[in-house]
Write a protein that holds these residues in place. Structure first.
Motif, mmCIF file in Angstrom:
data_model
loop_
_atom_site.group_PDB
_atom_site.id
_atom_site.type_symbol
_atom_site.label_atom_id
_atom_site.label_comp_id
_atom_site.label_asym_id
_atom_site.label_seq_id
_atom_site.Cartn_x
_atom_site.Cartn_y
_atom_site.Cartn_z
ATOM 1 N N LEU A 131 0.835 -1.199 0.000
ATOM 2 C CA LEU A 131 0.000 0.000 0.000
ATOM 3 C C LEU A 131 0.869 1.248 0.000
ATOM 4 O O LEU A 131 1.983 1.256 0.521
ATOM 5 C CB LEU A 131 -0.911 0.018 1.227
ATOM 6 N N GLY A 132 0.336 2.342 -0.586
ATOM 7 C CA GLY A 132 1.050 3.606 -0.632
ATOM 8 C C GLY A 132 0.936 4.387 0.666
ATOM 9 O O GLY A 132 0.150 4.039 1.561
ATOM 10 N N PRO A 133 1.700 5.475 0.803
ATOM 11 C CA PRO A 133 1.687 6.271 2.041
ATOM 12 C C PRO A 133 0.301 6.795 2.406
ATOM 13 O O PRO A 133 -0.045 6.853 3.584
ATOM 14 C CB PRO A 133 2.667 7.402 1.740
ATOM 15 N N HIS A 134 -0.486 7.198 1.431
ATOM 16 C CA HIS A 134 -1.805 7.750 1.733
ATOM 17 C C HIS A 134 -2.788 6.679 2.201
ATOM 18 O O HIS A 134 -3.843 7.019 2.745
ATOM 19 C CB HIS A 134 -2.373 8.469 0.512
ATOM 20 N N TYR A 135 -2.468 5.420 1.996
ATOM 21 C CA TYR A 135 -3.381 4.338 2.376
ATOM 22 C C TYR A 135 -2.796 3.453 3.475
ATOM 23 O O TYR A 135 -3.335 2.370 3.742
ATOM 24 C CB TYR A 135 -3.705 3.476 1.151
ATOM 25 N N GLY A 148 -2.205 -3.671 -2.467
ATOM 26 C CA GLY A 148 -1.749 -2.466 -3.161
ATOM 27 C C GLY A 148 -0.944 -2.789 -4.412
ATOM 28 O O GLY A 148 -0.692 -3.953 -4.747
ATOM 29 N N ASP A 149 -0.529 -1.744 -5.104
ATOM 30 C CA ASP A 149 0.284 -1.909 -6.318
ATOM 31 C C ASP A 149 1.277 -0.749 -6.442
ATOM 32 O O ASP A 149 1.379 -0.116 -7.486
ATOM 33 C CB ASP A 149 -0.603 -1.985 -7.559
ATOM 34 N N ILE A 150 2.036 -0.500 -5.378
ATOM 35 C CA ILE A 150 2.856 0.697 -5.310
ATOM 36 C C ILE A 150 4.349 0.405 -5.321
ATOM 37 O O ILE A 150 5.162 1.315 -5.512
ATOM 38 C CB ILE A 150 2.477 1.498 -4.033
ATOM 39 N N PHE A 151 4.751 -0.856 -5.176
ATOM 40 C CA PHE A 151 6.161 -1.218 -5.002
ATOM 41 C C PHE A 151 6.569 -2.205 -6.095
ATOM 42 O O PHE A 151 6.031 -3.319 -6.145
ATOM 43 C CB PHE A 151 6.330 -1.857 -3.614
ATOM 44 N N TYR A 196 7.846 13.571 -2.794
ATOM 45 C CA TYR A 196 7.360 14.878 -2.340
ATOM 46 C C TYR A 196 5.827 14.907 -2.286
ATOM 47 O O TYR A 196 5.226 15.399 -1.334
ATOM 48 C CB TYR A 196 7.876 15.973 -3.268
ATOM 49 N N LEU A 197 5.180 14.365 -3.309
ATOM 50 C CA LEU A 197 3.719 14.380 -3.368
ATOM 51 C C LEU A 197 3.087 13.362 -2.423
ATOM 52 O O LEU A 197 1.866 13.391 -2.229
ATOM 53 C CB LEU A 197 3.253 14.112 -4.798
ATOM 54 N N GLY A 198 3.890 12.470 -1.858
ATOM 55 C CA GLY A 198 3.359 11.475 -0.943
ATOM 56 C C GLY A 198 2.687 10.299 -1.606
ATOM 57 O O GLY A 198 1.948 9.550 -0.950
ATOM 58 N N THR A 199 2.925 10.097 -2.906
ATOM 59 C CA THR A 199 2.307 8.967 -3.608
ATOM 60 C C THR A 199 3.155 7.706 -3.535
ATOM 61 O O THR A 199 2.662 6.619 -3.861
ATOM 62 C CB THR A 199 2.073 9.340 -5.081
ATOM 63 N N HIS A 200 4.426 7.817 -3.157
ATOM 64 C CA HIS A 200 5.313 6.656 -3.078
ATOM 65 C C HIS A 200 6.209 6.760 -1.843
ATOM 66 O O HIS A 200 6.541 7.869 -1.379
ATOM 67 C CB HIS A 200 6.199 6.544 -4.325
ATOM 68 N N TRP A 201 6.603 5.578 -1.331
ATOM 69 C CA TRP A 201 7.648 5.513 -0.330
ATOM 70 C C TRP A 201 8.993 5.716 -1.000
ATOM 71 O O TRP A 201 9.138 5.530 -2.220
ATOM 72 C CB TRP A 201 7.642 4.153 0.378
ATOM 73 N N LEU A 202 9.992 6.078 -0.210
ATOM 74 C CA LEU A 202 11.337 6.220 -0.759
ATOM 75 C C LEU A 202 11.850 4.887 -1.291
ATOM 76 O O LEU A 202 12.516 4.846 -2.339
ATOM 77 C CB LEU A 202 12.290 6.763 0.308
ATOM 78 N N SER A 203 11.550 3.795 -0.612
ATOM 79 C CA SER A 203 11.999 2.476 -1.090
ATOM 80 C C SER A 203 11.335 2.121 -2.420
ATOM 81 O O SER A 203 11.936 1.421 -3.257
ATOM 82 C CB SER A 203 11.692 1.410 -0.038
ATOM 83 N N ASP A 204 10.114 2.590 -2.658
ATOM 84 C CA ASP A 204 9.479 2.368 -3.962
ATOM 85 C C ASP A 204 10.284 3.014 -5.081
ATOM 86 O O ASP A 204 10.477 2.430 -6.153
ATOM 87 C CB ASP A 204 8.063 2.958 -3.969
ATOM 88 N N VAL A 205 10.760 4.222 -4.809
ATOM 89 C CA VAL A 205 11.518 4.960 -5.815
ATOM 90 C C VAL A 205 12.866 4.294 -6.061
ATOM 91 O O VAL A 205 13.308 4.161 -7.221
ATOM 92 C CB VAL A 205 11.683 6.427 -5.385
ATOM 93 N N LEU A 206 13.529 3.852 -5.006
ATOM 94 C CA LEU A 206 14.817 3.174 -5.177
ATOM 95 C C LEU A 206 14.671 1.911 -6.017
ATOM 96 O O LEU A 206 15.480 1.633 -6.907
ATOM 97 C CB LEU A 206 15.408 2.835 -3.804
#
Length: 359
Positions: A131-135, A148-151, A196-206
């Motif tokens: 799940l994403g940060p907002h959820y 979820g489908d964020i990672f 920044y927008l809070g749609t992803h965790w930092l680990s998702d981006v990495l």
């Protein structure tokens, strides 16, 4: 006149030979290092290590509230990571490249990269179900296997692949360096924008950065398949073109009445040395009209009138009849048919006329 993409390519000068990237030792080492980094991120999230704690700290910091003046600009900037708009922009550029370089390789390479991206990233997204940060539901939790489908981050991976493909297909070292730097800046910016927008965790981006880079590094393994696909497409195009030309040569130049049936050619065996005999079948009508065209030698003139047997002359005729009888005694000669010629205006003989007789 041909209007397809290959019409102008045939008139362009032959471009220089394009060097296809190969899987070198350096690229293989980078691929192995990136794969190890990818697996390390997955394991760190699965075990809820310090990386998950860092994710929660950044999320609770809420960057979009700390610097709200950037929000409007970054809302538009993150579009550079969306699959639809970026694919259209890059495909337009690579389509022009294909036109100029007489090859379909740029477009096929983009298609192969996007296919690998959707399969690999989509499978991990659905498999881990984060799940994403907002959820998020529990502070400090990795939020895995929750539907979820964020990672990993799809925006980040797509930015790496879509813009990195321009550097991969560059034809000169200088262009490759500039495009590599540009694509890296865009991909880094898109990934940080999602945090920044809070749609992803930092680990998702990495993990998204690693996933996109793995696809770019693995593309040389796909080059043989891309080459075979290009050959098949071009050979299919040539066959279709030949079929259209052959069909155009078979179409007759026969007049067709407006609204009437169109002729359909049925080839027949040739007769002698003349042209082939063709039958024209009226489509939709119950009639079949045979049209035979046979060539004659060039020296042959008009057909002579048909030879008929001499008429028997009456002994009770006038002098003219006697003359004809005398002339007929020398042999058979051609005479004109006694049938009254008929014209569109009717018969040329007056009505109720009787032949003149002697007396």
């Amino acid at each position: 006149m041909r209007t397809d993409i290959f019409a102008r390519l045939d008139r362009e000068p032959e471009p220089p030979k394009i060097e296809v990237p190969r899987m070198t030792r350096t690229r293989l080492a980078l691929f192995g290092g990136t794969l190890a980094f990818y697996l390390a991120i997955v394991v760190a999230v699965l075990l809820s290590t310090w990386l998950v704690t860092l994710d929660w700290k950044i999320m609770l910091f809420r960057p979009y509230q700390q610097w709200p003046e950037l929000h409007a600009f970054l809302d538009y900037y993150v579009v550079l990571g969306q699959r639809g708009p970026t694919a259209v922009m890059v495909a337009a550029w690579l389509g022009w490249r294909s036109w100029r370089q007489h090859t379909l390789r740029p477009l096929l390479t983009l298609g192969a990269a996007l296919l690998l991206l959707n399969v690999t990233v989509g499978a991990v997204k659905l498999g881990l179900g984060r799940l994403g940060p907002h959820y998020a539901t529990q502070i400090g939790s990795a939020e895995l296997f929750a539907g979820g489908d964020i990672f990993p981050s799809g925006h980040t991976a797509n930015a790496v692949v879509t813009w990195g493909i321009l550097a991969y297909l560059a034809t000169t070292p200088r262009a490759r360096r500039y495009l590599s730097a540009l694509s890296a800046v865009v991909a880094l910016g898109v990934g940080l924008t999602t945090v920044y927008l809070g749609t992803h965790w930092l680990s998702d981006v990495l993990l998204g950065w690693a996933a996109g880079l793995l696809i770019l590094l693995a593309l040389p393994w796909c080059e043989p398949l891309i080459g075979r696909a290009e050959s098949m497409i071009l050979s299919l195009r040539d066959r279709l073109r030949e079929q259209l030309r052959a069909r155009h040569r078979l179409v007759p130049s026969l007049p067709v009445a407006s609204g009437g049936p169109r002729p359909v050619l049925i080839p027949q065996p040739s007769m002698g040395t003349g042209e082939p005999v063709r039958e024209t079948v009226g489509a939709g009508s119950g009639r079949t009209t045979s049209v035979r065209s046979e060539s004659r030698p060039a020296s042959e003139g008009r057909l002579a009138p048909p030879l008929t047997a001499p008429r028997a002359h009456s002994t009770h005729g006038h002098a003219g009849h006697a003359g004809h009888s005398t002339h007929a005694g020398h042999g058979t000669h051609a005479v004109r048919s006694e049938r009254t010629p008929v014209t569109p205006a009717g018969s040329r003989r007056p009505p109720h006329s009787r032949p003149l007789t002697g007396g």
